[in-house]
Design a protein around this motif. Structure first.
Motif, PDB file in Angstrom:
ATOM      1  N   GLY A   1       3.333  -3.382   9.048  1.00 30.87           N
ATOM      2  CA  GLY A   1       4.230  -2.383   9.653  1.00 30.87           C
ATOM      3  C   GLY A   1       5.319  -3.122  10.409  1.00 30.87           C
TER       4      GLY A   1
ATOM      5  N   ASN B   1      -1.805  -1.128  22.612  1.00 29.87           N
ATOM      6  CA  ASN B   1      -0.496  -0.492  22.372  1.00 29.87           C
ATOM      7  C   ASN B   1      -0.104   0.478  23.491  1.00 29.87           C
ATOM      8  OD1 ASN B   1      -1.479   2.164  21.827  1.00 29.87           O
ATOM      9  ND2 ASN B   1      -1.884   1.623  19.698  1.00 29.87           N
TER      10      ASN B   1
ATOM     11  N   GLU C   1       3.795  -6.845   5.959  1.00 27.06           N
ATOM     12  CA  GLU C   1       3.647  -5.754   4.992  1.00 27.06           C
ATOM     13  C   GLU C   1       4.287  -4.497   5.569  1.00 27.06           C
ATOM     14  OE1 GLU C   1      -0.435  -4.423   4.300  1.00 27.06           O
ATOM     15  OE2 GLU C   1       0.206  -3.448   2.473  1.00 27.06           O
ATOM     16  N   ASP C   2       5.058  -3.786   4.763  1.00 24.73           N
ATOM     17  CA  ASP C   2       5.479  -2.437   5.168  1.00 24.73           C
ATOM     18  C   ASP C   2       5.369  -1.518   3.966  1.00 24.73           C
ATOM     19  OD1 ASP C   2       7.781  -2.650   3.635  1.00 24.73           O
ATOM     20  OD2 ASP C   2       9.187  -2.327   5.289  1.00 24.73           O
ATOM     21  N   VAL C   3       5.917  -0.314   4.083  1.00 25.25           N
ATOM     22  CA  VAL C   3       5.725   0.665   3.014  1.00 25.25           C
ATOM     23  C   VAL C   3       6.489   0.266   1.740  1.00 25.25           C
ATOM     24  CG1 VAL C   3       7.605   2.275   3.598  1.00 25.25           C
ATOM     25  CG2 VAL C   3       5.430   3.168   2.739  1.00 25.25           C
TER      26      VAL C   3
ATOM     27  N   GLY D   1      -1.629  -2.988  17.351  1.00 20.09           N
ATOM     28  CA  GLY D   1      -0.399  -2.297  17.711  1.00 20.09           C
ATOM     29  C   GLY D   1      -0.459  -0.848  17.260  1.00 20.09           C
ATOM     30  N   ALA D   2      -1.041  -0.609  16.091  1.00 19.63           N
ATOM     31  CA  ALA D   2      -1.180   0.753  15.553  1.00 19.63           C
ATOM     32  C   ALA D   2      -2.285   1.488  16.290  1.00 19.63           C
ATOM     33  CB  ALA D   2      -1.508   0.689  14.071  1.00 19.63           C
TER      34      ALA D   2
ATOM     35  N   PRO E   1       8.424   9.122  20.755  1.00 22.12           N
ATOM     36  CA  PRO E   1       8.494   8.677  19.353  1.00 22.12           C
ATOM     37  C   PRO E   1       7.163   8.127  18.834  1.00 22.12           C
ATOM     38  CG  PRO E   1      10.179   7.583  20.715  1.00 22.12           C
ATOM     39  CD  PRO E   1       9.214   8.238  21.641  1.00 22.12           C
ATOM     40  N   ASP E   2       6.969   8.254  17.535  1.00 19.16           N
ATOM     41  CA  ASP E   2       5.837   7.620  16.841  1.00 19.16           C
ATOM     42  C   ASP E   2       6.358   7.277  15.439  1.00 19.16           C
ATOM     43  OD1 ASP E   2       2.783   7.098  17.218  1.00 19.16           O
ATOM     44  OD2 ASP E   2       2.891   8.044  15.264  1.00 19.16           O
ATOM     45  N   VAL E   3       5.482   7.243  14.450  1.00 15.61           N
ATOM     46  CA  VAL E   3       5.885   6.802  13.114  1.00 15.61           C
ATOM     47  C   VAL E   3       7.028   7.697  12.583  1.00 15.61           C
ATOM     48  CG1 VAL E   3       5.118   6.517  10.718  1.00 15.61           C
ATOM     49  CG2 VAL E   3       3.624   5.830  12.610  1.00 15.61           C
TER      50      VAL E   3
ATOM     51  N   LYS F   1      -0.703  14.833  20.782  1.00 15.87           N
ATOM     52  CA  LYS F   1       0.042  14.214  19.686  1.00 15.87           C
ATOM     53  C   LYS F   1       0.532  15.329  18.779  1.00 15.87           C
ATOM     54  CE  LYS F   1       0.842   9.888  18.368  1.00 15.87           C
ATOM     55  NZ  LYS F   1       0.812   8.649  19.164  1.00 15.87           N
TER      56      LYS F   1
ATOM     57  N   ASN G   1       9.115   0.076  14.844  1.00 12.13           N
ATOM     58  CA  ASN G   1       9.312  -0.199  16.271  1.00 12.13           C
ATOM     59  C   ASN G   1       8.266  -1.196  16.787  1.00 12.13           C
ATOM     60  OD1 ASN G   1       8.306   0.524  19.164  1.00 12.13           O
ATOM     61  ND2 ASN G   1      10.456   1.084  19.162  1.00 12.13           N
TER      62      ASN G   1
ATOM     63  N   MET H   1       0.839  -1.183   0.000  1.00 11.91           N
ATOM     64  CA  MET H   1       0.000   0.000   0.000  1.00 11.91           C
ATOM     65  C   MET H   1       0.884   1.247   0.000  1.00 11.91           C
ATOM     66  SD  MET H   1      -2.404   1.091   3.153  1.00 11.91           S
ATOM     67  CE  MET H   1      -1.107   0.406   4.117  1.00 11.91           C
TER      68      MET H   1
HETATM   69  P1  NAD Z   1       7.703   3.198  12.761  1.00 10.99           P
HETATM   70  O1  NAD Z   1       7.972   4.409  11.974  1.00 10.99           O
HETATM   71  O2  NAD Z   1       8.779   2.645  13.590  1.00 10.99           O
HETATM   72  O3  NAD Z   1       7.162   2.036  11.789  1.00 10.99           O
HETATM   73  C1  NAD Z   1       6.084   2.239  10.934  1.00 10.99           C
HETATM   74  C2  NAD Z   1       5.952   1.039  10.035  1.00 10.99           C
HETATM   75  O4  NAD Z   1       4.767   1.192   9.259  1.00 10.99           O
HETATM   76  C3  NAD Z   1       7.115   0.874   9.045  1.00 10.99           C
HETATM   77  O5  NAD Z   1       7.423  -0.482   8.895  1.00 10.99           O
HETATM   78  C4  NAD Z   1       6.539   1.433   7.751  1.00 10.99           C
HETATM   79  O6  NAD Z   1       7.129   0.869   6.593  1.00 10.99           O
HETATM   80  C5  NAD Z   1       5.093   0.997   7.891  1.00 10.99           C
HETATM   81  N1  NAD Z   1       4.221   1.808   7.042  1.00 10.99           N
HETATM   82  C6  NAD Z   1       4.173   3.162   6.949  1.00 10.99           C
HETATM   83  N2  NAD Z   1       3.319   3.532   6.008  1.00 10.99           N
HETATM   84  C7  NAD Z   1       2.815   2.388   5.501  1.00 10.99           C
HETATM   85  C8  NAD Z   1       1.906   2.121   4.474  1.00 10.99           C
HETATM   86  N3  NAD Z   1       1.330   3.111   3.799  1.00 10.99           N
HETATM   87  N4  NAD Z   1       1.631   0.805   4.214  1.00 10.99           N
HETATM   88  C9  NAD Z   1       2.222  -0.193   4.900  1.00 10.99           C
HETATM   89  N5  NAD Z   1       3.110   0.008   5.874  1.00 10.99           N
HETATM   90  C10 NAD Z   1       3.387   1.289   6.155  1.00 10.99           C
HETATM   91  O7  NAD Z   1       6.410   3.535  13.660  1.00 10.99           O
HETATM   92  P2  NAD Z   1       5.942   2.844  15.003  1.00 10.99           P
HETATM   93  O8  NAD Z   1       6.458   3.663  16.111  1.00 10.99           O
HETATM   94  O9  NAD Z   1       6.209   1.391  14.954  1.00 10.99           O
HETATM   95  O10 NAD Z   1       4.377   3.100  14.946  1.00 10.99           O
HETATM   96  C11 NAD Z   1       3.484   2.225  14.260  1.00 10.99           C
HETATM   97  C12 NAD Z   1       2.078   2.400  14.800  1.00 10.99           C
HETATM   98  O11 NAD Z   1       2.069   2.133  16.200  1.00 10.99           O
HETATM   99  C13 NAD Z   1       1.495   3.810  14.651  1.00 10.99           C
HETATM  100  O12 NAD Z   1       0.098   3.713  14.494  1.00 10.99           O
HETATM  101  C14 NAD Z   1       1.800   4.442  15.996  1.00 10.99           C
HETATM  102  O13 NAD Z   1       0.948   5.527  16.298  1.00 10.99           O
HETATM  103  C15 NAD Z   1       1.537   3.255  16.899  1.00 10.99           C
HETATM  104  N6  NAD Z   1       2.154   3.350  18.222  1.00 10.99           N
HETATM  105  C16 NAD Z   1       3.497   3.519  18.363  1.00 10.99           C
HETATM  106  C17 NAD Z   1       4.053   3.557  19.635  1.00 10.99           C
HETATM  107  C18 NAD Z   1       5.534   3.659  19.859  1.00 10.99           C
HETATM  108  O14 NAD Z   1       5.952   3.533  21.023  1.00 10.99           O
HETATM  109  N7  NAD Z   1       6.360   3.842  18.851  1.00 10.99           N
HETATM  110  C19 NAD Z   1       3.225   3.466  20.759  1.00 10.99           C
HETATM  111  C20 NAD Z   1       1.854   3.280  20.576  1.00 10.99           C
HETATM  112  C21 NAD Z   1       1.336   3.218  19.310  1.00 10.99           C
END
Ligand code: NAD
Length: 426
Positions: free
Chosen positions: A228, A352, A251-253, A325-326, A151-153, A112, A231, A1
């Protein structure tokens, strides 16, 4: 995606948040005044700031910080660097943070923020300057006892260290050492907490273990798919592997991979660290998005972006459990389909919450100049998140409602009590 698809799928995320909220608020007959307050964000800060690029050009960026509510404690929530960041998304994510802290009972409110940008288009030096200038632009709209980013995405401990350094440079020298809790998710060497890197994934896995106990389900034979692999996705996958479960598709980006024999998440994480994505992982086959969604597995862990499980995609899922998780991966129509299909859900605001729980531990350690051991962090995290899981399960079972509504009811009752005791000034 790709991002375009993600944007198209998104629609208004905040409308989805309000639908989730109203359902729970109706069930607990939430006071009208409190309802009005909680349906509205407290502060919305939008900053436009210039940054010099490596080639000498100046670019102007747009950054956001939305502070939803602080009745239970300082505003708290991550920062996201992504092209799809806009006010609607940040408002939604800030609101979910308020529910989350209230559900797991930690003294934080919800916020946020983020910058609308594609970080893959910038050098590391440019990202540092963008981060520092954004922090400067936010000024005292953040603060260790006021609003604490994490941290977030597409943001990470290094970015948190730059925020810390920039913020501390703007306060009086005598205040610096007692301001390190202005941001959490920092590197260990800059006041971070051991266990914060894996905290969100660890919390997801603690929740899945509680679900398995409830269902008498053997996780050592479980199969799972992950969307995703950053993290949250990678840590969840690595920790599930330690329980014996098998990862079938990711799946990732950059792409989507599948291997019926199982993908080793540790090896995949090393591959991603080097190649910046899962595409081309040796031994696995490339599949398309529809095939990914239709993979037969026990557990689906969405760990990327919002609005992935919708009326259109939810019918395709062939899993027993969605462990979110997201933030916001399922919209209200998607939820209805999951209920119809009798697919269990551990909702985002609970599933999460490990990230914000360990962020709270980091904040406490900084305030007390302490460093806790990993065993202590893990023990306290498990206790907090499983207590919340049980509370939500009790409401779900007693009222025969869906798990997301049950979770929100737990959080809203907590917030409502606080408003009743404090009243509204003047
Ligand atoms: P990250 O940047 O470490 O990882 C994001 C992942 O999502 C990557 O693998 C990326 O390739 C993938 N991704 C991005 N766009 C995409 C797309 N269009 N299609 C498919 N995959 C896609 O981010 P993260 O910190 O792991 O956060 C991921 C989710 O978890 C988010 O919804 C975030 O809000 C949520 N979250 C994170 C934390 C945290 O501690 N980091 C805590 C609670 C919730």
């Amino acid at each position: 995606m790709n991002v375009q698809t993600a944007k198209k799928l998104k629609g208004s995320v905040y409308e989805n948040v309000l639908r989730q909220f109203d359902r729970a608020a109706d069930l607990i007959k939430l006071d009208d005044g409190v309802r009005k307050i909680l349906r509205t964000t407290k502060n919305e800060i939008i900053v436009h700031f210039p940054v010099r690029m490596d080639d000498g050009r100046v670019e102007v960026f747009t950054g956001y910080r939305v502070q939803h509510n602080d009745i239970l404690g300082p505003f708290k929530g991550g920062l996201r660097f992504h092209p799809a960041v806009d006010i609607d998304e940040v408002r939604s994510l800030a609101t979910w943070m308020t529910w989350k802290s209230a559900i797991v009972n930690i003294p934080f409110g919800g916020a946020k923020g983020g910058i609308q940008m594609d970080p893959s288009k910038y050098s590391i030096k440019e990202i540092e300057r963008i981060t520092r200038r954004f922090t400067f632009a936010l000024g005292f709209n953040i603060g260790p006892e006021y609003d604490i980013p994490a941290p977030d995405v597409n943001t990470n401990p290094q970015i948190m260290a730059w925020i810390l350094d920039t913020y501390l440079s703007t306060v009086a020298p005598g205040d610096r050492q007692r301001s390190t809790h202005v941001v959490t998710g920092k590197p260990l060497e800059s006041g971070g907490s051991i266990g914060r890197d894996k905290a969100t994934g660890q919390g997801v896995v603690f929740c899945i273990e509680e679900w398995a106990k409830e269902k008498n389900f053997d996780l050592s034979k479980a199969t799972y798919i992950v969307q995703g692999f950053g993290n949250v996705g990678s840590w969840t996958a690595k920790l599930l592997k330690r329980l014996g479960a098998k990862l079938l598709a990711v799946e990732d980006v950059t792409g989507i991979i599948h291997d019926p024999k199982g993908i080793d998440p540790e090896v995949l994480a090393e591959f991603v660290a080097e190649k910046k994505g899962i595409r081309g992982f040796p031994g696995a086959k490339e599949i398309d998005h529809d095939t990914f969604l239709q993979t037969e597995a026990d557990i689906f862990i969405p760990a990327a972006l919002e609005n992935q499980i919708t009326a259109e995609t939810a019918p395709k899922l062939k899993v027993k459990l969605v462990a979110e998780g997201a933030n916001g991966p399922t919209d209200t129509d998607g939820d209805a389909v999951l209920q119809e299909k009798k697919i269990d859900v551990i909702p985002d605001v609970l599933c999460n919450s490990g990230g914000v729980i360990v962020s709270y531990f980091e904040w406490l350690q900084n305030k007390r100049s302490e460093f806790w051991e990993l065993e202590e962090v893990d023990y306290k995290l498990r206790k907090k998140i499983t207590t919340a899981y049980q509370k939500v399960a009790d409401v779900r079972n007693t009222l025969k409602t869906d798990p997301r509504t049950a979770a929100l009811m737990v959080g809203l009752l907590n917030l409502d009590k606080s408003y009743k005791l404090r009243g509204i000034y003047p």
